[in-house]
Design a protein around this motif. Structure first.
Motif, PDB file in Angstrom:
ATOM      1  N   SER A  67       0.847  -1.180   0.000  1.00 42.36           N
ATOM      2  CA  SER A  67       0.000   0.000   0.000  1.00 42.36           C
ATOM      3  C   SER A  67       0.882   1.229   0.000  1.00 42.36           C
ATOM      4  N   GLY A  98       0.657   3.486   2.135  1.00 47.33           N
ATOM      5  CA  GLY A  98       0.855   3.895   3.513  1.00 47.33           C
ATOM      6  C   GLY A  98       0.324   5.286   3.800  1.00 47.33           C
ATOM      7  N   GLY A  99      -0.665   5.717   3.019  1.00 41.66           N
ATOM      8  CA  GLY A  99      -1.239   7.035   3.246  1.00 41.66           C
ATOM      9  C   GLY A  99      -0.408   8.153   2.654  1.00 41.66           C
ATOM     10  N   SER A 114      -8.311  -5.475   6.777  1.00 42.64           N
ATOM     11  CA  SER A 114      -7.301  -4.761   7.557  1.00 42.64           C
ATOM     12  C   SER A 114      -7.428  -3.251   7.441  1.00 42.64           C
ATOM     13  N   LYS A 146      -6.296  -1.502   5.005  1.00 40.04           N
ATOM     14  CA  LYS A 146      -5.015  -1.020   4.512  1.00 40.04           C
ATOM     15  C   LYS A 146      -4.645  -1.786   3.254  1.00 40.04           C
ATOM     16  N   ASP A 157      -4.269   1.899  -3.313  1.00 37.96           N
ATOM     17  CA  ASP A 157      -5.076   3.113  -3.457  1.00 37.96           C
ATOM     18  C   ASP A 157      -6.103   2.980  -4.577  1.00 37.96           C
ATOM     19  N   TRP A 170      -9.774   4.115   2.086  1.00 32.42           N
ATOM     20  CA  TRP A 170      -8.703   4.482   3.007  1.00 32.42           C
ATOM     21  C   TRP A 170      -7.620   5.348   2.365  1.00 32.42           C
ATOM     22  N   THR A 171      -7.696   5.584   1.074  1.00 30.32           N
ATOM     23  CA  THR A 171      -6.684   6.376   0.380  1.00 30.32           C
ATOM     24  C   THR A 171      -6.626   7.806   0.933  1.00 30.32           C
TER      25      THR A 171
END
Length: 424
Positions: A31, A33-34, A91, A93, A96, A325-326
């Motif tokens: 991912s 990771g933000g 999860s 996570k 994107d 969650w992106t």
């Protein structure tokens, strides 16, 4: 769902090859990771050589708008794709941007996705196939391809049997008679069928549906008002069983993979007809490479019910979505828009034979089969199996295998499918 070619290993393709970009793609740890300067894409297409030009054009389009953002494509193995994605969703996570099949696969996971309506308004007129990626009036992915299930036929086998290859049968009785002549004269079976994955019944239901159901029954089915006890619905499943019982199919359908053994069987002349795809694999371009474009015929299903109106079943095929969650959903949506840009989709059509969602692309150079498909799209309707939830589709696959083996009755199948459909 609509299956695609499975991959044997995860493959990472990035705008910049870094140590991280060469790692394993087997879990939700892949991912961004933000991060706002990196986007991770999960799909099962970017490792395909025929999609290389498409991916490159999309990267170039995105880089013009966001030159400082790194994009990492992670091609997951298709046979594990939705399992891996499920773990990522659980999860909270993961990637994107996510590739989905249209229909139940994306609708069942829409809670994990960001609605795209505010980002894609400018693309609504240019692209087709939106309904397959919509739930509750909200858009969750932009369509990349149109996917449907025409019946392809080998014109050479028809000609060798003394039949007119340019005049496919209009009724089921005529179609079956023609199959008998072809088998007698050439030894080829009527249908090339692979149902090892339980996918064959999806193609069958959607390809034959408009030739059996009345227009009202068809529209009701798509709208969610499905009557599994209808004689016409029962007829579709009876025909599936009868095709197996009477030897119309190639041998060993339940032990033959649709992807890609059934397609190979058709290419090698072991069957005169196959219910294939419009895009990706098992489609006009693949068949033309083996049979030559002039020998690939394409048609809609022959009439079964006089009250029915046979048409091409099609929907949005595959499309890219943005994970909820992106960190920067607008940035991810811009990447989705690059993945559906005209130049990228044009490359996908030319190199991979995809019938792209972009209605402005000129497909005239694709050959006679493409010309027929594009013409049939104008009067086409959504595919019946795409309207079903993924759990019901999976159950239908297992039950279809039992129907072919003779271990269950059509009535029992319909009862189980009705119960599954009711519970969603």
């Amino acid at each position: 769902m609509k299956q695609r070619t499975p991959w044997t290993a995860a493959l990472v393709v990035g705008l910049a090859l870094t140590a991280a970009g060469c790692g394993s793609a087997s879990g939700p740890g892949n991912s961004s990771g933000g991060s706002s300067d990196k986007l991770v894409v999960w799909d099962w297409k970017s490792g395909d050589a025929k999609a290389a030009g498409y991916v490159q054009k999309a990267k170039e389009d995105f880089a013009k708008k966001h030159p400082g953002v790194t994009v990492e494509f992670v091609a997951q193995p298709f046979d594990q794709y939705y399992t891996l994605l499920g773990a990522a969703i659980q999860s909270g996570k993961g990637p994107d941007v996510i590739l989905f099949n249209g229909g139940g696969q994306i609708r069942d996971r829409s809670d994990a996705l960001a609605p795209l309506d505010s980002y894609v308004a400018d693309d609504k007129q240019r692209l087709a196939g939106w309904d397959a990626f919509t739930k509750g009036g909200k858009i969750y992915a932009e369509p990349v391809t149109l996917q449907g299930h025409p019946i392809y036929y080998n014109k050479d086998l028809y000609q060798k049997a003394g039949l007119n290859p340019d005049a496919p049968a209009k009724t089921l009785d005529e179609f079956i008679r023609n199959c008998g002549v072809i088998t007698q004269k050439t030894g080829a079976k009527c249908f090339s069928l692979g149902n090892k994955e339980g996918v064959g019944i999806q193609f069958w239901l959607s390809a034959l549906g408009s030739a059996v159901l009345t227009p009202q029954e068809y529209d009701d089915w798509i709208a969610g008002k499905r009557n599994w006890s209808s004689p016409d619905v029962k007829k579709i499943f009876e025909l599936w069983k009868q095709a197996g019982d009477t030897g119309l199919n190639t041998d060993g359908a339940n032990s033959t993979a649709m992807f890609n053994d059934a397609f190979a069987s058709f290419n090698s002349g072991k069957a005169a007809n196959i219910i294939g795809l419009m895009s990706d694999v098992g489609h006009w371009k693949d068949f033309a490479e083996f049979l030559t474009p002039e020998k690939v015929g394409v048609t809609v299903a022959p009439q079964v019910n006089p009250a029915a109106k046979p048409s091409l079943p099609y929907d949005g095929g595959i499309g890219y979505a943005v994970a909820k969650w992106t960190k920067d959903q607008k940035l991810a949506a811009d990447l989705v828009r690059s993945l559906t840009s005209t130049d990228a989709l044009k490359a996908f059509f030319v190199d991979g034979g995809a019938i792209a969602s972009d209605t402005t692309i000129d497909t005239s150079a694709g050959g006679p089969a493409v010309k027929t498909i594009v013409s049939d799209v104008k009067n086409g309707k959504p595919a019946l199996h795409v309207a079903l939830g993924s759990k019901t589709v999976d159950l239908m696959g297992r039950l279809s295998q039992q129907l072919l083996s003779g271990s269950i009755t059509v009535d029992e199948v319909l009862q189980q499918l009705a119960a599954s459909d009711k519970t969603g």
